[in-house]
Structure formats: C-alpha cells, structure tokens
Scaffold this motif. Structure first.
Motif, PDB file in Angstrom:
ATOM      1  N   ASN A  98       0.822  -1.214   0.000  1.00  0.00           N
ATOM      2  CA  ASN A  98       0.000   0.000   0.000  1.00  0.00           C
ATOM      3  C   ASN A  98       0.855   1.263   0.000  1.00  0.00           C
ATOM      4  N   LYS A  99       2.172   1.078  -0.181  1.00  0.00           N
ATOM      5  CA  LYS A  99       3.123   2.181  -0.305  1.00  0.00           C
ATOM      6  C   LYS A  99       3.098   3.108   0.916  1.00  0.00           C
ATOM      7  N   GLN A 100       2.933   2.486   2.089  1.00  0.00           N
ATOM      8  CA  GLN A 100       2.903   3.247   3.343  1.00  0.00           C
ATOM      9  C   GLN A 100       4.148   3.017   4.191  1.00  0.00           C
ATOM     10  N   LEU A 101       5.075   2.220   3.693  1.00  0.00           N
ATOM     11  CA  LEU A 101       6.245   1.876   4.499  1.00  0.00           C
ATOM     12  C   LEU A 101       7.508   2.574   4.025  1.00  0.00           C
ATOM     13  N   ILE A 102       7.542   2.924   2.749  1.00  0.00           N
ATOM     14  CA  ILE A 102       8.765   3.478   2.168  1.00  0.00           C
ATOM     15  C   ILE A 102       8.727   5.001   2.236  1.00  0.00           C
TER      16      ILE A 102
ATOM     17  N   PRO B 264       9.926  19.738   4.934  1.00  0.00           N
ATOM     18  CA  PRO B 264      10.991  20.628   5.437  1.00  0.00           C
ATOM     19  C   PRO B 264      10.711  21.241   6.795  1.00  0.00           C
ATOM     20  N   ASP B 265       9.466  21.613   7.055  1.00  0.00           N
ATOM     21  CA  ASP B 265       9.157  22.327   8.297  1.00  0.00           C
ATOM     22  C   ASP B 265       8.583  21.423   9.376  1.00  0.00           C
ATOM     23  N   ASP B 266       8.696  20.099   9.230  1.00  0.00           N
ATOM     24  CA  ASP B 266       8.145  19.174  10.228  1.00  0.00           C
ATOM     25  C   ASP B 266       9.007  19.208  11.485  1.00  0.00           C
ATOM     26  N   PRO B 267       8.431  19.536  12.662  1.00  0.00           N
ATOM     27  CA  PRO B 267       9.238  19.643  13.892  1.00  0.00           C
ATOM     28  C   PRO B 267       9.824  18.307  14.343  1.00  0.00           C
ATOM     29  N   SER B 268       9.173  17.199  13.961  1.00  0.00           N
ATOM     30  CA  SER B 268       9.679  15.874  14.354  1.00  0.00           C
ATOM     31  C   SER B 268      10.592  15.268  13.297  1.00  0.00           C
ATOM     32  N   GLN B 269      10.899  16.044  12.257  1.00  0.00           N
ATOM     33  CA  GLN B 269      11.794  15.605  11.182  1.00  0.00           C
ATOM     34  C   GLN B 269      11.288  14.341  10.488  1.00  0.00           C
ATOM     35  N   LYS B 270       9.993  14.264  10.333  1.00  0.00           N
ATOM     36  CA  LYS B 270       9.385  13.073   9.743  1.00  0.00           C
ATOM     37  C   LYS B 270       9.449  13.124   8.226  1.00  0.00           C
ATOM     38  N   TRP B 271       9.669  11.941   7.636  1.00  0.00           N
ATOM     39  CA  TRP B 271       9.562  11.755   6.196  1.00  0.00           C
ATOM     40  C   TRP B 271       8.276  10.955   5.923  1.00  0.00           C
ATOM     41  N   TYR B 272       7.733  11.113   4.736  1.00  0.00           N
ATOM     42  CA  TYR B 272       6.438  10.513   4.418  1.00  0.00           C
ATOM     43  C   TYR B 272       6.550   9.546   3.251  1.00  0.00           C
ATOM     44  N   ALA B 273       5.687   8.525   3.297  1.00  0.00           N
ATOM     45  CA  ALA B 273       5.568   7.573   2.197  1.00  0.00           C
ATOM     46  C   ALA B 273       4.454   8.028   1.255  1.00  0.00           C
ATOM     47  N   PRO B 274       4.496   7.629  -0.018  1.00  0.00           N
ATOM     48  CA  PRO B 274       3.456   8.062  -0.961  1.00  0.00           C
ATOM     49  C   PRO B 274       2.049   7.655  -0.547  1.00  0.00           C
ATOM     50  N   GLY B 275       1.916   6.530   0.188  1.00  0.00           N
ATOM     51  CA  GLY B 275       0.598   6.068   0.602  1.00  0.00           C
ATOM     52  C   GLY B 275       0.130   6.620   1.928  1.00  0.00           C
ATOM     53  N   ASP B 276       0.934   7.480   2.564  1.00  0.00           N
ATOM     54  CA  ASP B 276       0.556   8.072   3.851  1.00  0.00           C
ATOM     55  C   ASP B 276      -0.530   9.133   3.682  1.00  0.00           C
ATOM     56  N   ASP B 277      -1.102   9.543   4.804  1.00  0.00           N
ATOM     57  CA  ASP B 277      -1.974  10.710   4.820  1.00  0.00           C
ATOM     58  C   ASP B 277      -1.089  11.949   4.643  1.00  0.00           C
ATOM     59  N   LEU B 278      -1.262  12.631   3.520  1.00  0.00           N
ATOM     60  CA  LEU B 278      -0.399  13.766   3.178  1.00  0.00           C
ATOM     61  C   LEU B 278      -1.069  15.105   3.451  1.00  0.00           C
ATOM     62  N   SER B 279      -2.084  15.107   4.326  1.00  0.00           N
ATOM     63  CA  SER B 279      -2.819  16.350   4.595  1.00  0.00           C
ATOM     64  C   SER B 279      -1.951  17.390   5.307  1.00  0.00           C
ATOM     65  N   ALA B 280      -0.824  16.968   5.891  1.00  0.00           N
ATOM     66  CA  ALA B 280       0.064  17.925   6.558  1.00  0.00           C
ATOM     67  C   ALA B 280       0.794  18.800   5.554  1.00  0.00           C
ATOM     68  N   PHE B 281       0.835  18.389   4.286  1.00  0.00           N
ATOM     69  CA  PHE B 281       1.511  19.152   3.243  1.00  0.00           C
ATOM     70  C   PHE B 281       0.558  20.168   2.613  1.00  0.00           C
TER      71      PHE B 281
END
Length: 812
Positions: free
Chosen positions: A412-416, A422-439
């Motif tokens: 489901n492309k949620q692991l990679i 850039p402005d994430d305080p927790s320095q998180k990276w996102y997978a293509p299948g994640d919830d991208l509403s933060a962007f």
C-alpha cells in the motif's frame, strides 16, 4: 570445635557452598518467572538461609586466609587477597543497603508539588516523607526523527530545600541528588504531562559497595601483573615446555561439518515474477536513495530493502533477486506479489492450524472467502494475555502478524518513507501512501504524482528494457529529497558510507575467512605432528598473518558500523555477537606463539560465532539507542563482558579437544598398559603430589605416550590461563554494569534475571578456577570436563534468559 573449624576452612566446603549458592540463584530466577520478583526475594534472595549461606562463604574465606597464612609478605598473593576481600566488602555494602537503604517512586503531574514518595516493601507500599519539596514544572518527551520511539525524556523541576529554590533537570543518565536522595527518570504518563521518578537513598551502602568494586578492579590488575599471581605462575609453567602443542587437531576438523540446504518450491506466480526483470544497474541506483526507517533513522533504500526481505522471507535473496530488485518489483507489481509464496511460516503445526502453505505462504492465503483475516480472532486472545503468560505459539503468532503487517504496508506504499517535509518539527519523512494532509496541496500532489510516474516508468522499462525515463524519474525523487531534507545528520557522504558498508559484506567475509583459515590451521597443525618441516611452519605462519589481516578488516567493519549508527557497535544481539567473535580472535592472538592449536581453535570459534550471528533469527539492523543505553558505561560494560565470553569460548574448545584426545589415548595406547598415563576413565594417575609434578617426573612412558600427556598438560595450562583472564573480565564487566544500573535507575543490583545469571556464571567459573586446590587424582580430566560444562552458564546468560525468562535486559 576443631572438627567444625577444619570443615569450615576446607576447600571442599568452599566448592560446595558456591555450588549451593549458584543453584539457589538459578532456582530463584525461575520462581521470578513463574510467580513474581517479590516471591523470589522472600523465598531466596532475602531469606535468612541465603544470608546464612553468604556469611558461611565469608567465614570460609577468612579461615582459609588464616590457615594458609596468605597475609605473609613472602607469599606475594596481593591480587588474590584483594579480589577475595572485595567480595566481602561488596556483600557488606549490599547488607547495609538492604538494612538502611530506601527505594520508591515519585509521581508528579505538571504544576504539582510533593514532599513524599511511595516505597515498596514485603508488607506492601507505604508513604515515606522527604525533607524537602519538589514541583514538576514541565515534562518533555523527545523522539527520534519521524518515529514514535523515545530518544529522551526530561523532567524540569523546582526543588524547595533549606529555604532556597533550585531549578533542576532530570533525564535518563542525569541524576538529581538532594541531601542524599537521588532522583532518576523512570517513566512518564501516557498524555506526556506527568513524570515518574525513581527515588533512592543509600549513601552508606553505595559508598561501601563502590569501594568493593574498586578493590575488585585493583585485585584483577594485580592478578594479571604480580609475579606470584596464578596467571603468571601458569605462564611460567607454559614457558618451561619447549614444544608448542600441535596434536590431533583433525579430531575437531572431522567432527565439524557444514550443511547447506536449499528449499525449492516451484510456483507459477514466482516464475512470472522472475521474468519481470528489474535491471540490476537501475536497482542499484534505486537502492542509493535515502529513506527513513520506522525507527526514524535515515538509511539507503538498500539497507531498508535488505531488512524487509529478511523480515518477510528470512533470506538475503528471493528467486535470484537482490533486495533492491525485490523491493522495486513489489512496489511496481503489488497485485501480483500478493499471490507469491513469500512470507515465512514458523513451522508445520502453525501452517496446519491456520490452513497455510508450509514454509512460505502468500499474502492472499491469510484471508478467508469472506475477506476476514484468519489470524484476527487468535490475535485478540493473545493480546488480552499478560506478556509473561504468552506461550511459544503466541509469540510466533505475534512475530508472524508483524510480517503480514509489513507486507501490507509495503504493497500500500505506506512503508517506504522517501519524502521529507521541510518544516516538520519531528523531522518526519512521508511515504506516498501516507496521509499527506500535513503538506500544502501542491506538495502532496507532487509526492503522489512523482512516485506514481516513477512506478509507471519502471513497469514500462521492464517491458522495453529501456531504463532512461525511469532513471530520469528517479532523479526527480532524489533531487526533491536533498532539496527538502529536514534531518541535518543525513548527508550524501553518510549514505555513501552505509552503501559501501552494505556492499562490502565485511562480517560475511570474516565468517567465511575465520571458518576456512581456522580449519586450515587445524589441518596443518595435525600434519606437523607427522612431518614437521620448515614448509609446514611457514604455511602456519602465513595463515596466521592472513587471520591477523582479517581481524583488522573486521575491526574496520565495526568502526564503520560505529560511524553509521552513531554509537558503539554492541547495543543489540547481532552487534554483541560480532564483537564477541572479534574478542575471541583477540584472545587467541595472546596465545599464538605458545600454542598454534589454541589460535586455530579461537579462529574457528570466531567463525562459528559469526555464523550464528548471521542466522535470520538475529536482527542485523542499525537502530537508534533507547534512552537508557545512552551511557558511556554501556560501552565498557558490554565490551568487557563479551571479551570474557571470548576467553570462556576458547576454554570450552580446549576442554573438548583434551577430552577427545584422552578418550583416544585410553582406547589406543593407554588401555591395559601399566605405563600409560591415563586411567580407564580417561583421567591421569597417580598424583602423589600434583598433576604438574607428575607429568614433569614421568620418564618411563614411551615417546608417543609422553607427547600425548605433555600436549594435554600444555593445553590444560592454556585452558586455565584463559579461564582466569575470562573470569577477571567477567567480574569487572558485571560490576561495571552494576555501576551503570545505579547511575541510570538508582539501584546497582535488582535481581533481574540477566544480572542474576551473570552472577551465576561468575560463581560457576570461580568453582572451576579453584578445582586445582582439591586433592584429586583425576584433576586434568575433571578440569577439562568442567571447562566444557561451565560454558552452558554463558549460553544461558546470553541466550537462555531471553528465551526462557524475562526482565529489563531486552534492548537487543
């Protein structure tokens, strides 16, 4: 009275008391597992009988000390005296802590004050007053980048003491000391607005115990360096022997075999997947992309893909695909991979229970005709159990479910996690299948479209075998990663270093090298028995030089791992096994001039250790440290302990070698001969004085018989040297761990099963190193046998506690 004094001052009494002590401790760990730590303390650890046993051990040593007049300067036994008296001081410190020490917990919410803490006793909890007041102003939980894993948790406090207000910060390995009361960061509330501090007051007990530790360290150094110490005495005996030991190495070589098995299970879907070929060059380029692991660490995709493949399939390749080809194929063709028998099934009974294909099953098999997850009901039962009540089947189920979840997230492309914010305080990276509403909308569209375009180009390239457009799409992803990178520690150089480390496969080559070179060294040691010439000597020397080069190559690999992970490379089970292999070769190098056989055995044993570490039950990933492991004491504690295991391992192999040779001698030249140095049970006789003097005074045996007995004697001396060095390191490392525990949790000994079994291992080897004091005609046979059996305590401490017991030592 004299009879009692004679009994209490005998060496046999000492051995018996130590054996009872070790057995009692072992029983207590299983009581702790089956019932509770409190019951184990009541029945054994803090029972009157156990205190009496420790008192008898102290009395026994003092009486032996007086009887043997060890206090006389001409004896020169200062190291021996220091070590034995250190244990008396340590026991005294423990008694003081038990009687006068106070331990408990202080729970505070933000803005709350308290002047009491809760202490736990055998009769239940009670509230203990503090001579000051503490207020929690703020609790802060820091996490690893993009992960829920805690990196550190801190309590900002106000301390009201002696009419003054002090601002203090408490976090793991940073202790607050107020009027003898020490506060340690233990835990926190689920909402992250409250803290739980461990409280202890044990000034007198801690000081006495630390004095004992220092005395122990001094005694260990003296034992290694003083002229009349046991180790130097044994080394002098070894130097008196002119011919290095080179005999019967083939016994171990013949008994050692390597079995390679391959499991082939043809499947149409597997064949179809194999023909959808991902070009190795493009897969290599894909593998060099940075990606964020679930733990938060930034790694090359190659590290991530290797970890995923081993988790799912329990192997490093699938159907001739390397990890990067495998991962990219799964991402490009998820609808096909659901039907591929990929996921490792624990065993036949497990497969039968859930109706799965044996060995490996396909993801689609995990769902019935109604689409219901087959494991769901059983998993619910397992998670409702307390952790210590779960069966072996339950644990297998949890691990298997973990594999299923990994594969589900992957397709489901949620692991990679390829895309940083850039402005994430927790320095998180996102997978293509994640919830991208933060962007922002355009950024989320860019992530979704960019990755989808890349997968489309990959599928097209598989058909046409023209990878130009796929390479261009991959470059767009890479450029966006470095343009938006939010983790300063992630650099192109660091990614390149880890890729180089992965592709060098340093520890795999060390494993092959140690096994091969160790076997060859054994072979040529055997051949030199029949034909000792210059050529054989030079071959052995050349092999030794190659081992030395390999030893430094492994050390380089450990250094690379240290650089990549940012911490000493012995924080989990895989890393400690790698270090143990290195320490074993190092121990063998200490004896290389006196005994090539010992060096050969240590090299072979290092290869075996690396082989065990490479088994897929191990987890060779480089993780961030949990907070409690961020201590300099960890580095020294683990390093010294694992070095001790290396010396114990050498003694184990020497013991097996000697016992085998004794058996062969008894059947061959020893059986029925009046001049044989061996009894029918494989032991030497007679010993009117000592086995050492007997061997030296033998002049009536045949030349071959003398060679046998002399070589066994020489190896036994090396065995005892190795045991003594290992014991000193084991004691030092264990008590370094006690200091670490005191600085991290506020108590230097908590009867955790791993701690207790480390103490049992010390006691077992103390018994073994004191066997020479007993008057027995079968000393050499008994000593070598016990050096083999004693290694079981090491295996129990390192492996057994993790499988059969439970406790706080579960970081690996």
């Amino acid at each position: 009275m004299e009879t009692l004094k004679r009994i209490l001052s005998s060496y046999m009494t000492m051995i018996v008391l130590l054996a009872i002590y070790a057995v009692g401790l072992a029983i207590a760990t299983f009581i702790e597992k089956a019932h509770s730590t409190l019951l184990a303390k009541v029945l054994i650890y803090y029972s009157p009988a156990f205190f009496l046993l420790q008192l008898l051990l102290v009395v026994n040593f003092i009486l032996i000390f007086i009887r043997c007049r060890l206090y006389k300067p001409d004896k020169g036994k200062w190291g021996l005296i220091a070590i034995h008296f250190s244990f008396i001081v340590i026991l005294l410190g423990a008694l003081i802590s038990h009687i006068t020490g106070k331990e408990g917990m202080l729970h505070l919410r933000e803005g709350e004050k308290s002047s009491v803490f809760t202490a736990q006793t055998n009769h239940g909890p009670y509230v203990h007053p503090l001579p000051f007041e503490i207020e929690l102003t703020k609790f802060t939980l820091k996490r690893y980048p993009g992960s829920g894993s805690p990196s550190s948790y801190e309590s900002s406090l106000l301390v009201y003491v002696d009419g003054k207000t002090r601002r203090e910060l408490v976090y793991m390995n940073n202790v607050l000391d107020v009027n003898g009361y020490r506060f340690f960061q233990a835990s926190y509330d689920p909402d992250e607005r409250g803290t739980i501090l461990s409280v202890s007051k044990d000034v007198a007990g801690r000081n006495v115990t630390y004095t004992g530790y220092m005395l122990l360290l001094a005694g260990g150094i003296l034992c290694l360096t003083t002229k009349n110490g046991r180790i130097r005495t044994l080394y002098r005996q070894l130097k008196q022997r002119k011919n290095p030991s080179k005999l019967f190495s083939i016994l171990l070589l013949v008994s050692t075999s390597t079995v390679v098995t391959a499991n082939e299970f043809p499947n149409n879907m597997k064949e179809t997947i194999r023909h959808l070929h991902i070009a190795p060059e493009h897969a290599k380029d894909f593998g060099s992309l940075p990606v964020q692991m679930i733990t938060g660490r930034i790694v090359p995709v190659n590290t991530f893909s290797s970890e995923v493949l081993r988790k799912l399939y329990q192997d490093t390749k699938f159907n001739k695909m390397n990890p990067d080809q495998f991962l990219l194929s799964v991402l490009a063709y998820p609808e096909m991979w659901m039907y591929v028998p990929l996921i490792d099934v624990p065993d036949k009974d497990f497969a039968l229970y859930f109706g799965l294909t044996r060995d490996h099953c396909a993801f689609i098999e995990l769902f019935d005709s109604n689409g219901i997850y087959k494991l769901q009901e059983k998993l619910g039962e397992v998670y409702r159990k307390m952790p210590d009540q779960r069966t072996a089947f339950d644990k297998k189920l949890i691990k298997f479910d973990e594999r299923i979840n990994i594969f589900n997230l992957l397709i489901n492309k949620q692991l990679i996690r390829l895309f940083p914010k850039p402005d994430d305080p927790s320095q998180k990276w996102y997978a293509p299948g994640d919830d991208l509403s933060a962007f922002m909308k355009e950024d989320s569209v860019f992530i979704t479209k960019t990755f989808a375009d890349y997968i489309t180009e990959v599928r097209a390239a598989v058909k046409s075998q023209n990878w130009d457009k796929a390479n261009e799409a991959l470059k767009i992803i890479r450029d966006s990663q470095y343009d938006n990178n939010n983790v300063p520690e992630m650099t192109a150089d660091k990614i390149a270093l880890e890729l180089r480390y992965n592709r060098m496969e340093i520890f795999r080559w060390c494993k092959v090298g140690y096994l091969s070179l160790g076997g060859l060294l054994l072979l040529f040691s055997f051949l030199s028995v029949f034909r000792e010439n210059r050529r054989t000597k030079w071959i052995i020397r050349i092999l030794g030089i190659i081992v030395l080069i390999l030893f430094h190559y492994q050390m380089m690999g450990m250094g690379m791992r240290w650089k990549i992970g940012g911490h000493a490379p012995w924080s989990n089970s895989y890393e400690t096994m790698v270090y143990a292999a290195w320490a074993t070769v190092f121990a063998g190098l200490m004896f290389v001039r006196r005994s090539p056989l010992t060096f050969a055995l240590s090299t072979l044993f290092a290869g075996v250790i690396l082989f065990v570490s490479s088994l897929n039950r191990m987890d060779p990933q480089i993780n961030p440290l949990v907070p409690v492991l961020k201590s300099p004491w960890l580095m020294f504690h683990v390093a010294v302990i694992m070095s001790a295991y290396g010396f114990f391992g050498i003694s184990f192999l020497i013991g097996i070698t000697n016992l085998t040779v004794m058996r062969i001698v008894r059947k061959g030249i020893g059986s029925g001969r009046s001049d044989s140095p061996l009894n029918r049970d494989g032991s030497f006789s007679p010993f009117n004085d000592s086995p050492h003097n007997y061997i030296r005074s033998c002049s009536t045996h045949t030349e071959l018989s003398s060679n046998y007995s002399g070589s066994i004697m020489e190896l036994s001396v090396i065995n005892e040297i190795s045991l003594n060095i290992g014991l000193i390191l084991m004691m030092t490392g264990t008590f370094m761990g006690a200091v670490w525990a005191n600085e991290s949790w506020g108590r230097y000994w908590g009867w955790d099963p791993k701690e207790t079994w480390a103490l049992i291992t010390i006691i077992v080897y103390v018994i073994l190193t004191h066997l020479h004091l007993l008057k027995t005609r079968n000393y050499l046979w008994l000593f070598n046998l016990c050096s083999v059996i004693a290694f079981a305590s090491v295996l129990m401490t390192y492996f057994g506690v993790n499988y059969f017991l439970s406790g706080m030592h579960s970081y690996g």
